[in-house]
Design a protein around this motif. Structure first.
Motif, PDB file in Angstrom:
ATOM      1  N   PHE A  37       0.877  -1.093   0.049  1.00  0.00           N
ATOM      2  CA  PHE A  37       0.167  -0.018   0.078  1.00  0.00           C
ATOM      3  C   PHE A  37       0.878   1.290   0.064  1.00  0.00           C
ATOM      4  N   LEU A  38       1.985   1.319   0.626  1.00  0.00           N
ATOM      5  CA  LEU A  38       2.745   2.510   1.018  1.00  0.00           C
ATOM      6  C   LEU A  38       3.470   2.537  -0.628  1.00  0.00           C
ATOM      7  N   GLU A  39       3.891   1.528  -0.982  1.00  0.00           N
ATOM      8  CA  GLU A  39       4.311   1.561  -2.571  1.00  0.00           C
ATOM      9  C   GLU A  39       3.379   2.339  -3.439  1.00  0.00           C
ATOM     10  N   LEU A  40       2.331   1.730  -3.555  1.00  0.00           N
ATOM     11  CA  LEU A  40       1.151   2.233  -4.624  1.00  0.00           C
ATOM     12  C   LEU A  40       0.997   3.505  -4.297  1.00  0.00           C
ATOM     13  N   PHE A  41       0.745   3.914  -2.953  1.00  0.00           N
ATOM     14  CA  PHE A  41       0.485   5.158  -2.661  1.00  0.00           C
ATOM     15  C   PHE A  41       1.446   6.101  -2.837  1.00  0.00           C
ATOM     16  N   GLY A  42       2.551   5.818  -2.731  1.00  0.00           N
ATOM     17  CA  GLY A  42       3.659   6.647  -3.105  1.00  0.00           C
ATOM     18  C   GLY A  42       4.145   6.856  -4.603  1.00  0.00           C
ATOM     19  N   ARG A  43       3.780   6.155  -5.444  1.00  0.00           N
ATOM     20  CA  ARG A  43       3.398   6.074  -6.799  1.00  0.00           C
ATOM     21  C   ARG A  43       2.326   7.171  -7.146  1.00  0.00           C
ATOM     22  N   VAL A  44       1.230   6.925  -6.408  1.00  0.00           N
ATOM     23  CA  VAL A  44       0.023   7.848  -6.951  1.00  0.00           C
ATOM     24  C   VAL A  44       0.543   9.284  -6.455  1.00  0.00           C
ATOM     25  N   ARG A  45       1.193   9.441  -5.353  1.00  0.00           N
ATOM     26  CA  ARG A  45       1.597  10.818  -4.685  1.00  0.00           C
ATOM     27  C   ARG A  45       2.365  11.511  -5.787  1.00  0.00           C
ATOM     28  N   GLU A  46       3.468  10.769  -6.415  1.00  0.00           N
ATOM     29  CA  GLU A  46       4.324  11.104  -7.339  1.00  0.00           C
ATOM     30  C   GLU A  46       3.752  11.448  -8.824  1.00  0.00           C
ATOM     31  N   SER A  47       2.728  10.799  -8.884  1.00  0.00           N
ATOM     32  CA  SER A  47       2.009  11.049 -10.199  1.00  0.00           C
ATOM     33  C   SER A  47       1.062  12.115 -10.548  1.00  0.00           C
ATOM     34  N   GLY A  48       0.707  12.686  -9.259  1.00  0.00           N
ATOM     35  CA  GLY A  48      -0.220  14.185  -9.227  1.00  0.00           C
ATOM     36  C   GLY A  48      -1.543  13.532  -9.305  1.00  0.00           C
ATOM     37  N   GLU A  49      -2.039  12.358  -9.455  1.00  0.00           N
ATOM     38  CA  GLU A  49      -3.544  12.063  -9.556  1.00  0.00           C
ATOM     39  C   GLU A  49      -4.157  12.022  -8.365  1.00  0.00           C
ATOM     40  N   ARG A  50      -5.408  12.069  -8.688  1.00  0.00           N
ATOM     41  CA  ARG A  50      -6.396  12.415  -7.446  1.00  0.00           C
ATOM     42  C   ARG A  50      -6.828  11.089  -7.189  1.00  0.00           C
ATOM     43  N   VAL A  51      -7.042  10.891  -5.958  1.00  0.00           N
ATOM     44  CA  VAL A  51      -7.737   9.748  -5.321  1.00  0.00           C
ATOM     45  C   VAL A  51      -9.101   9.842  -4.925  1.00  0.00           C
ATOM     46  N   VAL A  52     -10.012   9.261  -5.227  1.00  0.00           N
ATOM     47  CA  VAL A  52     -11.404   9.179  -5.188  1.00  0.00           C
ATOM     48  C   VAL A  52     -11.720   7.945  -4.138  1.00  0.00           C
ATOM     49  N   ILE A  53     -12.257   8.238  -3.016  1.00  0.00           N
ATOM     50  CA  ILE A  53     -12.583   7.008  -2.135  1.00  0.00           C
ATOM     51  C   ILE A  53     -14.099   6.919  -2.444  1.00  0.00           C
ATOM     52  N   ASP A  54     -14.279   5.695  -2.825  1.00  0.00           N
ATOM     53  CA  ASP A  54     -15.822   5.480  -3.514  1.00  0.00           C
ATOM     54  C   ASP A  54     -16.331   4.180  -2.707  1.00  0.00           C
ATOM     55  N   GLY A  55     -15.843   3.959  -1.751  1.00  0.00           N
ATOM     56  CA  GLY A  55     -16.243   2.431  -0.970  1.00  0.00           C
ATOM     57  C   GLY A  55     -15.504   2.374   0.276  1.00  0.00           C
TER      58      GLY A  55
END
Length: 143
Positions: A37-55
């Motif tokens: 999870f830390l690895e995935l969210f680290g990549r998301v942080r670096e990408s600039g993408e927005r996170v939509v929590i939908d569940g």
């Protein structure tokens, strides 16, 4: 556990192939091992993408809150965040509390989340669910 690892790997693959500035949507995550999870969210942080929590975003999934900037996280009406104390499982399947890890994780959450957790007695083995109006008071609704 294999299903969780496959799901995390699949989410990682999807995150790796999406174009920059696409939304990452969390539909349902029971959590799992912290590292992926830390690895995935680290990549998301670096990408600039927005996170939509939908569940449901439970357990290790909530690490998104400390990894991705708050202004890039939004929630839908279906969003539920689930928090509990850190724990380890040994080779025999016994579960152990990890109080130092729990304190570190709690301290790393954004201040409004940390205050919400503390008002409910802190991180324990009991699952604390943040949703509805309380969640919308901390994170904006997705548009």
């Amino acid at each position: 556990m294999a299903i969780i690892r496959i799901a995390v790997a699949a989410v990682g693959l999807v995150a790796a192939i999406l174009p920059v500035r696409a939304d990452i949507r969390i539909l349902a995550s029971p959590g799992g091992e912290v590292g992926p999870f830390l690895e995935l969210f680290g990549r998301v942080r670096e990408s600039g993408e927005r996170v939509v929590i939908d569940g449901p975003c439970l357990s290790a999934c909530t690490l998104v809150l400390m990894t991705v900037p708050t202004e890039r996280i939004c929630v839908t009406r279906r969003a539920v965040l689930g928090f509990h104390a850190a724990r380890s499982i040994d080779r025999r399947g016994r579960i152990y509390a990890e109080p130092e890890a729990s304190r570190a994780v709690e301290a790393a959450y954004p201040e409004p989340v940390r205050r919400w957790i503390m008002r409910r007695g802190g991180l324990t083995s009991r699952l604390l669910l943040l949703r509805g109006r309380e969640l919308a008071a901390i994170y904006p609704r997705c548009r």
